[in-house]
Write an enzyme that holds these catalytic residues in place. Structure first.
Site, mmCIF file in Angstrom:
data_model
loop_
_atom_site.group_PDB
_atom_site.id
_atom_site.type_symbol
_atom_site.label_atom_id
_atom_site.label_comp_id
_atom_site.label_asym_id
_atom_site.label_seq_id
_atom_site.Cartn_x
_atom_site.Cartn_y
_atom_site.Cartn_z
ATOM 1 N N THR A 592 0.821 -1.219 0.000
ATOM 2 C CA THR A 592 0.000 0.000 0.000
ATOM 3 C C THR A 592 0.852 1.264 0.000
ATOM 4 O O THR A 592 0.353 2.330 -0.364
ATOM 5 C CB THR A 592 -0.938 0.021 1.222
ATOM 6 O OG1 THR A 592 -0.154 -0.079 2.424
ATOM 7 C CG2 THR A 592 -1.916 -1.144 1.173
ATOM 8 N N CYS A 593 2.124 1.164 0.426
ATOM 9 C CA CYS A 593 2.970 2.361 0.458
ATOM 10 C C CYS A 593 3.179 2.935 -0.938
ATOM 11 O O CYS A 593 3.355 4.148 -1.090
ATOM 12 C CB CYS A 593 4.318 2.044 1.095
ATOM 13 S SG CYS A 593 4.204 1.548 2.819
ATOM 14 N N PHE A 594 3.200 2.049 -1.952
ATOM 15 C CA PHE A 594 3.367 2.570 -3.315
ATOM 16 C C PHE A 594 2.351 1.972 -4.286
ATOM 17 O O PHE A 594 2.608 1.860 -5.484
ATOM 18 C CB PHE A 594 4.798 2.373 -3.832
ATOM 19 C CG PHE A 594 5.464 1.105 -3.391
ATOM 20 C CD1 PHE A 594 6.169 1.069 -2.195
ATOM 21 C CD2 PHE A 594 5.403 -0.042 -4.158
ATOM 22 C CE1 PHE A 594 6.796 -0.102 -1.791
ATOM 23 C CE2 PHE A 594 6.033 -1.204 -3.764
ATOM 24 C CZ PHE A 594 6.739 -1.230 -2.566
#
Length: 626
Positions: A592-594
């Site tokens: 989810t960070c990227f």
């Protein structure tokens, strides 16, 4: 009087004395079922004349028209079933142990007069044990392990309260007390200090997950048992749509009857927030469960539902607006809002009142089937639900901070870092030192106390730095919503319920997707990618939203479309499909960070569809598929 008479049929499930809605000439009316009648019989009515210049709808002084009555589901049985078990080896008197009874994991405390190897007996509701019989789903056919390293919610036999427990490698209840980065979890605990029917006072704290208890019963206003543990157990295994229906029907039963009083909310559009806050904060908790009718002063319009929707939208938009200073965009996900630790600077006199107000508005929106305009960071939905917060949740808040703390575990002598039990806060450019524990500035971080330091950092970032604001938000929310009702949802479902299912433009989504690994050259024309989009196209609105949550961390879609989707660094990070070998992982994984999904190179479309659905639906409920 010369008015025309109409014949209508009494709907199924309606008894004498009950009301049911009918629509005649575009006007919706409530008809009271006459005595000595039954469903299927015809009755003759003479509707009143429609007053001049009044459009059909629900005027301010008329009760709301309920939805047509449907079939009443059978209430789970309140009978009990006796179980006899042997106290496991190693369990001492007074200690808890978990076991499966009728297919349901329950928590039993060893009696003080019993010991390991002895048999003990206890009773469980039949309705609770029947829950296990409904688990024959696709998800139950694969081997599952709890994503929170063994943390699962169970029923405590002694008082039938919900409690989180963690099982160790041997299958016993994990009783460890010291913080462990990989195993420990915490839940918010809300303690009420004053309850006089009006403005409740209380305090929140972050406690070990096993100490977080939630009632499994709800009583009605007249002190009747409205919802039992068997009802909740039966609802927990339903689909999201069925859960939502059950939740809304239960809220309708908690709603104060129209003839016992209803609220007229008169607000000025130019002073919407101030007028609304003054009105909502003057209400008792009973008033919060009454029917509200809205009027914008000086404007023509009758609240048939449209004005209420507009009010909830405008008010929550204004409160969540970062320019107001109460909330700010999350550093890790620009689509989500987090509480501003420095909110007191923006609203020095009443910032906490705003959070109590917003909590009440959010609770009332959920209660009245309305939506709010702001998507919150993930751990705030967990706080609302009382779900476990683990060290890995810190990654979704601040990835850089999370990584730096994690690295401390691998330093041979952590004292060379010259750390103490403090942290730095940057408030509008002004830096200040905050003690994580009392006297923290004088406590050096060593290998011996590193677990306590990591625990203090986690607690501060997930609650401590915004504790007063979060306290008021939760107090306001639970002024309206009974906490046990929320136990049927996971944190992703709660976001969908509060913010609504997004409108997703599939062409825009596909046009702004990037591909990497073996998918890089052929992009969407690669066979597996083509299958992926075919499967997603066939998803219903809920599953598309869950896929977004799985990959990006939220169901929100940027107002300007997928082309401006941001990562945790604030830069554009488009939705990305990355290839991985099936030997590395059988199921899709998300970052989810990227905004990336790792999609294995499946051999068939059917296999892709099965594995994708399981991955997307199971991640929220806390399970990871092996």
């Amino acid at each position: 009087e010369g008015r025309r008479a109409f014949t209508v049929e009494i709907p199924p499930g309606v008894r004498a004395g009950q009301q049911f809605p009918v629509t005649i000439n575009g006007q919706q009316l409530m008809v009271t079922c006459p005595p000595n009648t039954r469903p299927g019989m015809s009755v003759r009515i003479v509707p009143p004349e429609n007053p001049n210049n009044i459009q059909p709808g629900s005027p301010l002084d008329n009760p709301p028209v309920p939805p047509p009555p449907g079939p009443v589901p059978p209430k789970p049985s309140s009978k009990t079933q006796m179980f006899e078990v042997v106290v496991p080896k190693g369990v001492r008197p007074g200690e808890p142990f978990a076991l499966l009874a009728g297919g349901v994991r329950v928590l039993v405390t060893c009696p003080t007069n019993a010991q390991a190897g002895q048999k003990i007996r206890f009773n469980l509701p039949v309705g609770l044990t029947s829950k296990a019989q409904s688990m024959a789903s696709a998800a139950a056919k694969v081997k599952l392990s709890y994503d929170k390293d063994g943390w699962t919610r169970t029923i405590r036999v002694s008082d039938m309260k919900f409690q989180w427990i963690r099982m160790d490698d041997k299958g016993d209840v994990d009783l460890r007390k010291r913080f462990d980065m990989d195993r420990s979890a915490y839940v918010r605990k809300l303690t009420f200090n004053l309850d006089d029917g009006g403005m409740r006072r209380g305090n929140i704290s972050l406690v070990p997950a096993s100490e977080g208890l939630v009632d499994s019963k709800i009583k009605s206003a007249d002190n009747r048992d409205l919802v039992s543990y068997a009802d909740i157990a039966a609802a927990q295994i339903k689909s999201f749509e069925e859960k939502t229906q059950w939740f809304q029907e239960t809220c309708a039963q908690l709603c104060v009857e129209w003839n016992e009083g209803h609220m007229r909310m008169n607000v000025r559009r130019d002073f919407l927030l101030g007028d609304s806050m003054e009105a909502v904060m003057s209400l008792s908790r009973k008033d919060l469960r009454k029917v509200w009718r809205f009027e914008f002063i000086g404007e023509m319009g009758i609240d048939a539902g449209g004005l209420a929707r507009e009010w909830f939208q405008l008010v929550t938009e204004e409160v969540f607006d970062p320019d107001m200073g109460l909330w700010q965009c999350s550093e890790a996900n620009q689509m989500c809002m987090q509480i501003n630790p420095a909110s007191e600077i923006s609203c020095p006199d009443d910032h906490l009142i705003y959070f109590r107000f917003l909590g009440r508005v959010m609770g009332k929106a959920l209660f009245d089937r309305q939506l709010v305009a702001g998507h919150m960071v993930q751990h705030l939905y967990k706080h609302l639900l009382g779900w476990p917060i683990t060290f890995s949740d810190l990654e979704h808040v601040d990835e850089e901070y999370y990584s730096s703390l994690k690295q401390l575990k691998y330093i041979e002598d952590v004292s060379i870092m010259f750390l103490d039990f403090t942290t730095m806060e940057d408030t509008m450019g002004a830096k200040s030192e905050v003690e994580l524990v009392e006297g923290g500035a004088d406590i050096e971080v060593t290998n011996d106390n590193l677990p306590e330091y990591l625990e203090a950092c986690l607690k501060y970032r997930m609650m401590g730095r915004v504790k007063s604001q979060l306290n008021e938000l939760l107090m306001g929310f639970f002024d309206v919503i009974p906490e046990p009702l929320l136990t049927i949802f996971d944190f992703q479902e709660l976001e969908l319920l509060m913010c609504g299912l997004p409108t997703i433009d599939m062409d825009d989504w596909k046009a702004h997707t990037e591909y990497s690994g073996e998918y890089d050259r052929e992009t969407e024309n690669h066979t597996v990618c083509a299958w992926f989009w075919e499967v997603v196209e066939d998803f219903d609105q809920e599953m598309k939203a869950r896929l977004l949550q799985f990959v990006t961390g939220t169901s929100g879609v940027p107002a300007r479309g997928f082309g401006v989707l941001q990562g945790n660094d604030g830069n554009i990070r488009k939705f990305t499909i990355h290839s991985v070998d099936k030997g590395m992982c059988m199921y899709p994984r998300s970052h989810t960070c990227f905004n990336r999904i790792d999609l294995p190179l499946y051999d068939t479309k059917e296999e892709l569809e099965e594995k994708l659905k399981l991955a997307v639906t199971m991640v929220a409920t806390g399970f990871d598929i092996e």
